[in-house]
Motif scaffolding. Structure first.
Motif, mmCIF file in Angstrom:
data_model
loop_
_atom_site.group_PDB
_atom_site.id
_atom_site.type_symbol
_atom_site.label_atom_id
_atom_site.label_comp_id
_atom_site.label_asym_id
_atom_site.label_seq_id
_atom_site.Cartn_x
_atom_site.Cartn_y
_atom_site.Cartn_z
ATOM 1 N N VAL A 399 -39.052 4.070 -38.340
ATOM 2 C CA VAL A 399 -39.466 3.245 -37.202
ATOM 3 C C VAL A 399 -38.570 3.435 -35.984
ATOM 4 C CG1 VAL A 399 -40.712 1.514 -38.551
ATOM 5 C CG2 VAL A 399 -38.244 1.274 -38.225
ATOM 6 N N TYR A 400 -37.292 3.648 -36.202
ATOM 7 C CA TYR A 400 -36.354 3.819 -35.083
ATOM 8 C C TYR A 400 -36.737 5.021 -34.226
ATOM 9 C CZ TYR A 400 -31.803 4.632 -32.774
ATOM 10 O OH TYR A 400 -30.796 4.849 -31.859
ATOM 11 N N VAL A 401 -37.064 6.120 -34.863
ATOM 12 C CA VAL A 401 -37.438 7.331 -34.135
ATOM 13 C C VAL A 401 -38.846 7.210 -33.568
ATOM 14 C CG1 VAL A 401 -37.778 9.833 -34.334
ATOM 15 C CG2 VAL A 401 -35.880 8.730 -35.543
ATOM 16 N N LEU A 402 -39.750 6.610 -34.335
ATOM 17 C CA LEU A 402 -41.136 6.487 -33.880
ATOM 18 C C LEU A 402 -41.243 5.645 -32.612
ATOM 19 C CD1 LEU A 402 -42.932 5.957 -37.320
ATOM 20 C CD2 LEU A 402 -43.094 7.967 -35.845
ATOM 21 N N GLN A 403 -40.462 4.589 -32.516
ATOM 22 C CA GLN A 403 -40.532 3.771 -31.307
ATOM 23 C C GLN A 403 -39.955 4.528 -30.114
ATOM 24 O OE1 GLN A 403 -40.283 -0.405 -31.725
ATOM 25 N NE2 GLN A 403 -39.152 -0.719 -29.837
ATOM 26 N N ALA A 404 -38.936 5.333 -30.335
ATOM 27 C CA ALA A 404 -38.372 6.141 -29.250
ATOM 28 C C ALA A 404 -39.397 7.146 -28.732
ATOM 29 C CB ALA A 404 -37.114 6.861 -29.732
ATOM 30 N N ILE A 405 -40.101 7.808 -29.642
ATOM 31 C CA ILE A 405 -41.108 8.785 -29.223
ATOM 32 C C ILE A 405 -42.243 8.090 -28.487
ATOM 33 C CG2 ILE A 405 -42.783 10.494 -30.039
ATOM 34 C CD1 ILE A 405 -40.867 11.130 -32.334
ATOM 35 N N ALA A 406 -42.583 6.878 -28.909
ATOM 36 C CA ALA A 406 -43.650 6.136 -28.228
ATOM 37 C C ALA A 406 -43.267 5.834 -26.778
ATOM 38 C CB ALA A 406 -43.961 4.850 -28.976
ATOM 39 N N GLU A 407 -41.995 5.623 -26.501
ATOM 40 C CA GLU A 407 -41.569 5.455 -25.104
ATOM 41 C C GLU A 407 -41.873 6.717 -24.304
ATOM 42 O OE1 GLU A 407 -37.842 3.948 -23.913
ATOM 43 O OE2 GLU A 407 -37.785 2.333 -25.399
ATOM 44 N N ILE A 408 -41.697 7.857 -24.937
ATOM 45 C CA ILE A 408 -41.962 9.113 -24.243
ATOM 46 C C ILE A 408 -43.451 9.288 -24.014
ATOM 47 C CG2 ILE A 408 -41.767 11.622 -24.386
ATOM 48 C CD1 ILE A 408 -39.191 11.211 -26.009
ATOM 49 N N TRP A 409 -44.282 8.955 -25.017
ATOM 50 C CA TRP A 409 -45.712 9.163 -24.799
ATOM 51 C C TRP A 409 -46.276 8.170 -23.786
ATOM 52 C CZ3 TRP A 409 -47.144 8.308 -30.588
ATOM 53 C CH2 TRP A 409 -47.498 6.992 -30.857
ATOM 54 N N SER A 410 -45.583 7.049 -23.602
ATOM 55 C CA SER A 410 -46.035 6.090 -22.592
ATOM 56 C C SER A 410 -45.487 6.410 -21.217
ATOM 57 C CB SER A 410 -45.616 4.670 -22.991
ATOM 58 O OG SER A 410 -46.298 4.254 -24.150
ATOM 59 N N ASN A 411 -44.179 6.715 -21.144
ATOM 60 C CA ASN A 411 -43.494 6.854 -19.858
ATOM 61 C C ASN A 411 -43.189 8.283 -19.452
ATOM 62 O OD1 ASN A 411 -43.393 4.011 -19.907
ATOM 63 N ND2 ASN A 411 -41.446 4.046 -21.015
ATOM 64 N N GLY A 412 -43.308 9.219 -20.385
ATOM 65 C CA GLY A 412 -42.975 10.604 -20.084
ATOM 66 C C GLY A 412 -41.510 10.924 -20.243
ATOM 67 N N ASP A 413 -40.686 9.925 -20.578
ATOM 68 C CA ASP A 413 -39.247 10.140 -20.713
ATOM 69 C C ASP A 413 -38.675 9.033 -21.585
ATOM 70 O OD1 ASP A 413 -36.734 11.236 -20.422
ATOM 71 O OD2 ASP A 413 -36.826 11.346 -18.240
ATOM 72 N N LEU A 414 -37.411 9.194 -21.962
ATOM 73 C CA LEU A 414 -36.711 8.213 -22.788
ATOM 74 C C LEU A 414 -35.275 8.100 -22.301
ATOM 75 C CD1 LEU A 414 -36.362 6.459 -25.429
ATOM 76 C CD2 LEU A 414 -35.638 8.586 -26.551
ATOM 77 N N ASP A 415 -34.843 6.891 -22.025
ATOM 78 C CA ASP A 415 -33.429 6.653 -21.723
ATOM 79 C C ASP A 415 -32.700 6.522 -23.053
ATOM 80 O OD1 ASP A 415 -30.944 5.913 -20.932
ATOM 81 O OD2 ASP A 415 -31.563 4.206 -19.696
ATOM 82 N N HIS A 416 -32.329 7.662 -23.615
ATOM 83 C CA HIS A 416 -31.756 7.661 -24.962
ATOM 84 C C HIS A 416 -30.357 7.060 -24.999
ATOM 85 C CE1 HIS A 416 -29.447 11.286 -23.829
ATOM 86 N NE2 HIS A 416 -30.549 11.656 -23.229
ATOM 87 N N SER A 417 -29.706 6.962 -23.837
ATOM 88 C CA SER A 417 -28.364 6.383 -23.820
ATOM 89 C C SER A 417 -28.387 4.881 -24.072
ATOM 90 C CB SER A 417 -27.680 6.677 -22.486
ATOM 91 O OG SER A 417 -28.366 6.052 -21.419
ATOM 92 N N THR A 418 -29.441 4.207 -23.647
ATOM 93 C CA THR A 418 -29.544 2.756 -23.842
ATOM 94 C C THR A 418 -30.478 2.381 -24.986
ATOM 95 O OG1 THR A 418 -31.417 2.510 -22.296
ATOM 96 C CG2 THR A 418 -29.182 2.413 -21.357
ATOM 97 N N TYR A 419 -31.182 3.344 -25.528
ATOM 98 C CA TYR A 419 -32.197 3.026 -26.540
ATOM 99 C C TYR A 419 -31.625 2.304 -27.756
ATOM 100 C CZ TYR A 419 -35.787 3.475 -30.084
ATOM 101 O OH TYR A 419 -36.693 3.197 -31.086
ATOM 102 N N PRO A 420 -30.497 2.718 -28.350
ATOM 103 C CA PRO A 420 -30.012 2.001 -29.539
ATOM 104 C C PRO A 420 -29.806 0.509 -29.288
ATOM 105 C CG PRO A 420 -28.858 4.088 -29.307
ATOM 106 C CD PRO A 420 -29.654 3.904 -28.046
ATOM 107 N N GLU A 421 -29.216 0.173 -28.140
ATOM 108 C CA GLU A 421 -29.005 -1.247 -27.835
ATOM 109 C C GLU A 421 -30.331 -1.978 -27.638
ATOM 110 O OE1 GLU A 421 -25.152 0.584 -27.387
ATOM 111 O OE2 GLU A 421 -27.111 1.163 -26.579
ATOM 112 N N ARG A 422 -31.264 -1.342 -26.958
ATOM 113 C CA ARG A 422 -32.559 -1.979 -26.724
ATOM 114 C C ARG A 422 -33.309 -2.192 -28.032
ATOM 115 N NH1 ARG A 422 -35.856 1.188 -24.189
ATOM 116 N NH2 ARG A 422 -34.576 3.052 -23.867
ATOM 117 N N TYR A 423 -33.262 -1.206 -28.902
ATOM 118 C CA TYR A 423 -33.933 -1.321 -30.197
ATOM 119 C C TYR A 423 -33.301 -2.439 -31.028
ATOM 120 C CZ TYR A 423 -35.553 -0.057 -34.872
ATOM 121 O OH TYR A 423 -36.102 -0.088 -36.141
#
Length: 671
Positions: A399-423
């Protein structure tokens, strides 16, 4: 203020099955988050779903007034996404609320300020999951239902903004296609099952699956596949691969050249397109450039129509290069050429992979989100933006990786530096306290089996490698190298391969033990202990056990080489115990609705690794203690002055291998 309460009602101008189900889910969300109280001195508002041809496909507009919420959309997915947005924004329902056992606090009602909310287009036109290698979900039931787990899979997909699914592998893809349609999703197909038709060998098991020999039988299957799905939203996968997910020419000697292979596939694609067009208006086509297909296309031997979405695949580890085929790893870039970037392109990406080598199936991708983000963003820059399908496997471990990829399919990008805290903030009751760092460090712990950053060792590495060594050892062939290890290790004999494997396991054991210690420290400081134990904590524990088991196997072989069979037996017992511990760790996380979830771990199959280590223990004991099997027992159990005085061979029943190991372990602990 608009008052949202458990008394809020939804009124819809449309009555499609997807909208009905979406409304039912929203009512359930209200029940999960709002108390039903009789003494509420407020006026509850209602929600109205109104059709508007002015709103784009899959989009919505939400107008919030003091007594009504009006949702305008032009299709079912627009309404579904709008209701999901209300649940997320105002009820706090996270996309993986079910899979992460989100703790939801109930309140009497929620006040919502008047406003207007409008959706933004997703970065990818088609985006979704391939529920592949779904051996856990397939054997797990919820409330006695085998279908309900699939409902929750597709609900999570919709909450993440997905609109497309391959609803399982082989039989499951057909079994759950109706459910996917009922929930409003587009359907597409496995690359080995063009048009979603039945596999030739399943229908005609006694015939040679050759198109040249049986063209009309193939055509009939494709026709039947189209007719069964003509009333659904389908992205029609076209192409021609062999039976059993392998190149057709391996079973048909007529096609010896790339030119002949490409010509046949292209002609079949045109036939398939014609078949679909006879029954479907304005169909959408796709084809997978997977494995051998990439090579044919890039060499110019395979012509694909421009309007067919060409789906490029990562290597299973998140890198957009050709998949390794056994020991052949060309690392050929799997992206469209610059002069083809304006065609229709998509990507098949793996959050989970199954390759019998080193991939991650029961655990998260052992590579960083930086790699995931960079690869998908780079692919978009190369024109891959029409289609993104992700191998989600059994969902829960990933689920951790799947939600990150979903950000990319929605927004075209991922702020991976803040993603762990947001998740972590979303699922761990708002707590950070080092949890995010546990996720951030996860990929760093995995040793690299090769020289590339994406070549991280997943759970299959420690299970398939160990079983390969055990298998060859059982065959009494410890001079030749294990051929099945040549994809990672080029050492020319068994002993050197064992040394190489020991190095990887030793590195992993050090890393994962360190993170287990940090996990324990974090656990002491948080309230969301169960979720930590169920997720990142479980995965760290499994990897520590895998590494300990793999290293003990290698130590056993060192003793075996020295003809120290008794200590080899003991180390094999340690290895077996470590893998049993990893299996038990999964079973221990089966609480509540998760009972039975891990029972069918049959691909990584940790318990199978332990089983064969037990067989090897018996073989080594036979060599060192057979045929009478009493000397080791005397050595372990008897006092020094009695060990070698053999007037009676033994005064007790012979110990089983497991009993003998337990006695050895007790003796070692007292030394």
């Amino acid at each position: 203020m608009f008052i949202l309460s458990s008394d809020t009602k939804i009124h819809s101008e449309l009555d499609t099955k997807p909208i009905q189900l979406a409304i039912q889910r929203f009512y359930r969300d209200l029940e999960l988050t709002l108390n039903k109280t009789r003494e509420m001195n407020v006026t509850t508002g209602d929600i109205y779903l109104k059709h508007s041809s002015n709103v784009q496909e899959e989009a919505y507009m939400i107008d919030i007034n003091h007594d009504t919420i009006t949702i305008q959309a032009s299709d079912s997915l627009g309404y579904i996404y709008a209701l999901n947005e209300l649940s997320y924004t105002f009820l706090g329902i996270q996309p993986f609320w079910f899979w992460n056992d989100q703790v939801l606090q109930q309140v009497p009602y929620i006040e919502i300020e008047t406003s207007t909310m409008e959706s933004t287009p997703a970065a990818y036109r088609y985006r979704g999951w391939f529920v592949n290698d779904e051996v856990l979900i397939n054997h797990w039931t919820l409330n006695g239902s085998t279908e309900e787990p699939w409902v929750m899979v597709m609900e999570a997909l919709l909450r993440l903004g997905g609109n497309m699914v391959i609803p399982g592998t082989d039989h499951n893809s057909k079994k759950y296609s109706e459910l996917a349609t009922d929930m409003g999703l587009w359907i597409t197909h496995h690359h080995a099952e063009p048009l979603g038709a039945d596999m030739f060998l399943r229908v005609y098991p006694d015939l040679n699956p050759s198109f040249d020999e049986h063209p009309n039988l193939f055509r009939a299957l494709w026709e039947q596949g189209v007719q069964k799905q003509a009333d659904k939203k389908v992205i029609w996968n076209i192409g021609f691969r062999g039976q059993g997910d392998r190149p057709f020419w391996l079973d048909d000697e007529r096609y010896e050249t790339d030119e002949s292979r490409g010509r046949l596939i292209a002609s079949i694609m045109e036939e398939q397109r014609t078949i679909v067009r006879k029954s479907v208006d304005n169909p959408v086509f796709c084809t997978n450039l997977y494995g051998e297909m990439v090579d044919l296309y890039q060499k110019g031997y395979l012509t694909i129509p421009e309007d067919t979405i060409k789906i490029w695949g990562d290597n299973g580890y998140g890198k957009m290069v050709a998949r390794r085929q056994h020991a052949i790893d060309s690392r050929t870039e799997a992206l469209p050429a610059e002069d083809k970037k304006h065609d229709s392109h998509g990507v098949y990406y793996h959050a989970s992979f199954y390759d019998l080598q080193a991939a991650s199936h029961m655990t998260m991708l052992p590579n960083s989100l930086t790699i995931v983000r960079d690869e998908l963003v780079h692919a978009r820059e190369r024109g891959v933006n029409d289609f993104l399908i992700v191998n989600c496997s059994n969902v829960k471990p990933h689920v951790y990786v799947l939600q990150a990829i979903a950000e990319i399919w929605s927004n075209g990008d991922l702020d991976h530096s803040t993603y762990p805290e947001r998740y972590v903030s979303a699922y761990y009751e708002g707590e950070h306290r080092g949890i995010a760092e546990l996720y951030r460090k996860y990929a760093d712990c995995a040793p690299r089996y090769g020289k590339h950053a994406d070549e991280g060792c997943g759970d299959q590495f420690y299970n398939y490698s160990t079983r390969q060594f055990v298998s060859q050892w059982l065959k009494s062939d410890t001079l030749s190298p294990v051929q099945g290890m040549n994809w990672a290790c080029d050492e020319d004999n068994f002993a050197k391969q064992i040394q190489w494997y020991a190095g990887k396991c030793r590195e992993a054991l050090e890393n994962y033990r360190r993170m287990l210690s940090k996990t324990a420290d974090v656990r002491n400081e948080i309230t969301a202990k169960v979720l930590l134990d169920d997720s990142i904590g479980l995965q760290y524990q499994m990897y520590a056990d895998f590494a300990e088991g793999g290293l003990a196997l290698c130590e056993a072989y060192t003793h075996y080489e020295q003809q120290d069979y008794m200590n080899a037996f003991y180390q094999l017992g340690r290895a077996k115990e470590a893998y049993e511990s990893a299996h038990q760790s999964m079973i221990d996380r089966e609480h509540g609705k998760w009972r039975g979830f891990y029972q069918n771990d049959c691909l990584t199959d940790v318990k199978q690794t332990a089983y064969w280590l037990g067989i090897l223990m018996g073989v080594v004991r036979n060599i060192g203690d057979g045929p009478h099997f009493f000397m080791w027992q005397r050595e372990v159990l008897y006092a020094p002055e009695d060990k070698k005085v053999i007037l009676i061979t033994n005064f007790e029943n012979h110990l089983t291998n497991e009993e003998l190991y337990e006695a050895m372990k007790k003796k070692h602990s007292n030394i």
